[in-house]
Design a protein around this motif. Sequence first.
Motif, PDB file in Angstrom:
ATOM      1  N   VAL A  77       0.612  -1.081  -0.229  1.00 42.29           N
ATOM      2  CA  VAL A  77       0.105   0.664  -0.404  1.00 42.29           C
ATOM      3  C   VAL A  77       1.044   1.224  -0.203  1.00 42.29           C
ATOM      4  O   VAL A  77       0.660   2.128  -0.582  1.00 42.29           O
ATOM      5  N   ILE A  78       2.096   1.092   1.057  1.00 40.97           N
ATOM      6  CA  ILE A  78       2.536   2.878   1.370  1.00 40.97           C
ATOM      7  C   ILE A  78       3.339   2.512  -0.510  1.00 40.97           C
ATOM      8  O   ILE A  78       3.987   3.425  -0.775  1.00 40.97           O
ATOM      9  N   THR A  79       4.199   1.398  -1.157  1.00 43.97           N
ATOM     10  CA  THR A  79       5.386   1.460  -2.412  1.00 43.97           C
ATOM     11  C   THR A  79       4.505   1.764  -3.628  1.00 43.97           C
ATOM     12  O   THR A  79       4.931   2.506  -4.359  1.00 43.97           O
ATOM     13  N   GLY A  80       3.272   0.582  -3.473  1.00 43.00           N
ATOM     14  CA  GLY A  80       2.661   0.571  -4.327  1.00 43.00           C
ATOM     15  C   GLY A  80       2.680  -0.319  -5.674  1.00 43.00           C
ATOM     16  O   GLY A  80       2.685  -0.866  -6.323  1.00 43.00           O
ATOM     17  N   ASN A  81       4.183  -0.963  -5.076  1.00 46.26           N
ATOM     18  CA  ASN A  81       4.891  -2.218  -5.786  1.00 46.26           C
ATOM     19  C   ASN A  81       3.402  -3.745  -5.575  1.00 46.26           C
ATOM     20  O   ASN A  81       2.846  -3.486  -4.269  1.00 46.26           O
ATOM     21  N   PRO A  82       4.139  -3.628  -6.296  1.00 53.08           N
ATOM     22  CA  PRO A  82       3.324  -5.463  -6.076  1.00 53.08           C
ATOM     23  C   PRO A  82       3.729  -6.159  -5.568  1.00 53.08           C
ATOM     24  O   PRO A  82       5.065  -6.053  -4.911  1.00 53.08           O
ATOM     25  N   TYR A  83       2.787  -7.600  -4.352  1.00 53.42           N
ATOM     26  CA  TYR A  83       3.755  -8.490  -3.786  1.00 53.42           C
ATOM     27  C   TYR A  83       3.235  -9.954  -4.359  1.00 53.42           C
ATOM     28  O   TYR A  83       1.691  -9.954  -4.242  1.00 53.42           O
ATOM     29  N   ARG A  84       3.595 -10.307  -3.484  1.00 58.69           N
ATOM     30  CA  ARG A  84       3.437 -12.328  -3.398  1.00 58.69           C
ATOM     31  C   ARG A  84       4.008 -12.493  -1.712  1.00 58.69           C
ATOM     32  O   ARG A  84       4.920 -11.872  -1.351  1.00 58.69           O
ATOM     33  N   CYS A  85       2.560 -13.504  -1.264  1.00 63.26           N
ATOM     34  CA  CYS A  85       3.082 -13.780   0.409  1.00 63.26           C
ATOM     35  C   CYS A  85       2.513 -14.989   0.081  1.00 63.26           C
ATOM     36  O   CYS A  85       0.776 -15.456  -0.738  1.00 63.26           O
ATOM     37  N   ASP A  86       3.277 -16.075   0.882  1.00 60.36           N
ATOM     38  CA  ASP A  86       3.058 -17.244   0.827  1.00 60.36           C
ATOM     39  C   ASP A  86       2.526 -17.623   2.530  1.00 60.36           C
ATOM     40  O   ASP A  86       2.904 -17.274   3.580  1.00 60.36           O
ATOM     41  N   TYR A  87       1.333 -17.656   2.890  1.00 61.59           N
ATOM     42  CA  TYR A  87       0.992 -18.130   4.122  1.00 61.59           C
ATOM     43  C   TYR A  87      -0.105 -19.214   4.641  1.00 61.59           C
ATOM     44  O   TYR A  87      -0.190 -19.577   2.615  1.00 61.59           O
ATOM     45  N   ARG A  88      -0.520 -19.515   5.642  1.00 66.15           N
ATOM     46  CA  ARG A  88      -1.957 -20.349   5.972  1.00 66.15           C
ATOM     47  C   ARG A  88      -3.159 -19.679   6.099  1.00 66.15           C
ATOM     48  O   ARG A  88      -3.056 -18.190   6.717  1.00 66.15           O
ATOM     49  N   VAL A  89      -4.627 -20.583   5.966  1.00 66.58           N
ATOM     50  CA  VAL A  89      -4.959 -19.952   6.441  1.00 66.58           C
ATOM     51  C   VAL A  89      -6.225 -21.093   6.578  1.00 66.58           C
ATOM     52  O   VAL A  89      -5.720 -22.361   7.382  1.00 66.58           O
ATOM     53  N   LEU A  90      -7.336 -20.306   7.682  1.00 70.48           N
ATOM     54  CA  LEU A  90      -8.847 -21.809   8.307  1.00 70.48           C
ATOM     55  C   LEU A  90     -10.178 -21.080   7.287  1.00 70.48           C
ATOM     56  O   LEU A  90     -10.246 -20.771   6.932  1.00 70.48           O
ATOM     57  N   ASP A  91      -9.865 -22.583   6.521  1.00 74.96           N
ATOM     58  CA  ASP A  91     -10.779 -22.668   5.735  1.00 74.96           C
ATOM     59  C   ASP A  91     -12.429 -22.773   6.461  1.00 74.96           C
ATOM     60  O   ASP A  91     -12.636 -23.394   7.331  1.00 74.96           O
ATOM     61  N   ARG A  92     -13.406 -23.485   5.424  1.00 74.30           N
ATOM     62  CA  ARG A  92     -14.801 -23.293   5.148  1.00 74.30           C
ATOM     63  C   ARG A  92     -14.514 -24.879   7.048  1.00 74.30           C
ATOM     64  O   ARG A  92     -15.264 -24.701   7.605  1.00 74.30           O
ATOM     65  N   SER A  93     -13.907 -24.617   6.592  1.00 79.25           N
ATOM     66  CA  SER A  93     -13.780 -26.619   7.399  1.00 79.25           C
ATOM     67  C   SER A  93     -13.258 -26.390   8.590  1.00 79.25           C
ATOM     68  O   SER A  93     -12.827 -27.674   9.355  1.00 79.25           O
ATOM     69  N   GLY A  94     -12.701 -25.531   9.103  1.00 77.84           N
ATOM     70  CA  GLY A  94     -11.419 -25.656   9.686  1.00 77.84           C
ATOM     71  C   GLY A  94      -9.888 -26.168  10.118  1.00 77.84           C
ATOM     72  O   GLY A  94      -9.349 -25.671  10.369  1.00 77.84           O
TER      73      GLY A  94
END
Length: 174
Positions: A77-94
């Motif tokens: 947001v600050i720089t305007g540069n695109p980003y790529r990020c790998d991470y983990r989320v909790l889906d609908r089934s937990g």
Amino acid sequence: MNLVDRAFGTSEFSFAEEPGIFTWELATDKVYADSALANLFGLDPEQTLTGLPVIRYLDRIHPDDKPSVAKAISESVITGNPYRCDYRVLDRSGQIVAVAAFGRCFRDEAGNPSQYAGIVYPTNDHVQQDQLTAHCSEALKIARSSGLQATADALEAILKELAKPMPSDTVQVH
């Protein structure tokens, strides 16, 4: 017929492996997302189509990954540069799902950050790690039953490493 059915024509559409698309209006702090992203993040599809605060998505990110994801988005947001990020989320089934995200912040005529858009898609990193853990556990049982203590010790060390949270690699894309 609910909002999701009207948007896609049927509720039978499968989003299990589909990438999710989103747009975040910074001024209103509303993230508008499709049903695939709702499924990945375990959120209500009708609510994601009509907009939710970004915190609702951040709350679904694995606690170990949340700081690096928030930092990557903030820097974009600050720089305007695109980003790529790998991470983990909790889906609908937990379940924990490994995802990769790409995004970019857009500015209004005055140069102020106004819109943030991106795509998030599931990766199979967690599946591969689960399979490796299962194989190592089986090998550990065999090593113990065969009296191969050095091999058993090495496999225990590997299993301890595999049990640690996956690193969340954040990469700036230019």
